[in-house]
Design an enzyme around this catalytic site. Structure first.
Site, mmCIF file in Angstrom:
data_model
loop_
_atom_site.group_PDB
_atom_site.id
_atom_site.type_symbol
_atom_site.label_atom_id
_atom_site.label_comp_id
_atom_site.label_asym_id
_atom_site.label_seq_id
_atom_site.Cartn_x
_atom_site.Cartn_y
_atom_site.Cartn_z
ATOM 1 N N ILE A 63 1.050 -0.953 0.452
ATOM 2 C CA ILE A 63 0.713 0.054 0.072
ATOM 3 C C ILE A 63 0.865 0.993 0.470
ATOM 4 C CG2 ILE A 63 -0.252 -0.411 2.136
ATOM 5 C CD1 ILE A 63 -2.821 1.439 2.281
ATOM 6 N N SER A 64 0.652 2.165 -1.185
ATOM 7 C CA SER A 64 1.537 3.558 -1.424
ATOM 8 C C SER A 64 1.440 4.615 0.148
ATOM 9 C CB SER A 64 1.480 3.875 -2.224
ATOM 10 O OG SER A 64 1.626 3.359 -3.474
#
Length: 213
Positions: A63-64
């Site tokens: 997840i960025s």
């Protein structure tokens, strides 16, 4: 699936951090303040969910970090009802932020495991993209083109021609380009054949996977 006052407080702190780092788009900041990022992570990461960091989400993906999500979203300049193509649904967090910004989101995910998880999670959170699909992001979704904006959430060694072709005139394509480190790149389509290119420094993403079948 709890979202508490404590979580909201942590989100407010995160928004302040993002503002300090130069995010100014009110629509982006409002969306991030409303999306429960902790619900997109495994429970073991819940206590860290509102740190400005990337975390693993399975299938070798991440997840960025919130700053990256905010930066890409700001570059897109999303208008209400804008038709946005997202390449790399991943955890669904970026998808949720775009939906909350008022975009009609069409999203493609290459990893079946993530596609299945996210397809179940988003409706539970009241997030309804227009279309989620399992497929090859390099090809985009020509059947739904043209798009007002296209966002790529994985590092691409080059800018896929198919994605450029699916952009409306005046549309914006935000893509991290490079092998090991990526340069955040914005293309604005000026007419049928011309694109204006802007570059915004180094970022690090997992690689964009091509369909080898």
């Amino acid at each position: 699936m709890k979202d508490t006052n404590k979580h909201q407080g942590l989100r407010n702190q995160l928004v302040k951090q993002l503002q300090d780092k130069g995010i100014t788009d009110k629509n982006v900041l409002d969306s991030i303040s409303k999306i429960p990022r902790h619900l997109f992570l495994e429970s073991s990461f819940e206590d860290f969910a509102y740190q400005d960091k990337a975390f693993p989400i399975g299938a070798g993906q991440t997840i960025s970090q919130p700053y990256t999500v905010a930066f890409q979203s700001q570059l897109l300049e999303v208008k209400k009802e804008a038709k946005i193509l997202e390449i790399g649904t991943g955890s669904g967090y970026q998808t949720a932020v775009l939906c909350k910004m008022g975009a009609k989101v069409y999203s493609v995910e290459r990893q079946n495991e993530l596609f299945k998880t996210t397809s179940l999670l988003l409706p539970k959170l009241g997030i309804r993209p227009k279309f989620l699909s399992f497929g090859d992001g390099y090809k985009g979704l020509p059947q739904y083109a043209p798009f007002d904006g296209i966002i790529v959430t994985a590092g691409a060694p080059f800018i896929p021609q198919a994605l450029m072709a699916q952009l409306k005139i005046g549309g914006r394509l935000v893509i991290p380009v490079g092998e090991n480190e990526q340069i955040m790149t914005l293309l604005i389509r000026k007419n049928e054949t011309q694109f204006e290119k802007h570059e915004y420094g180094d970022f690090r993403f997992v690689p964009l996977l091509e369909d080898k079948n």
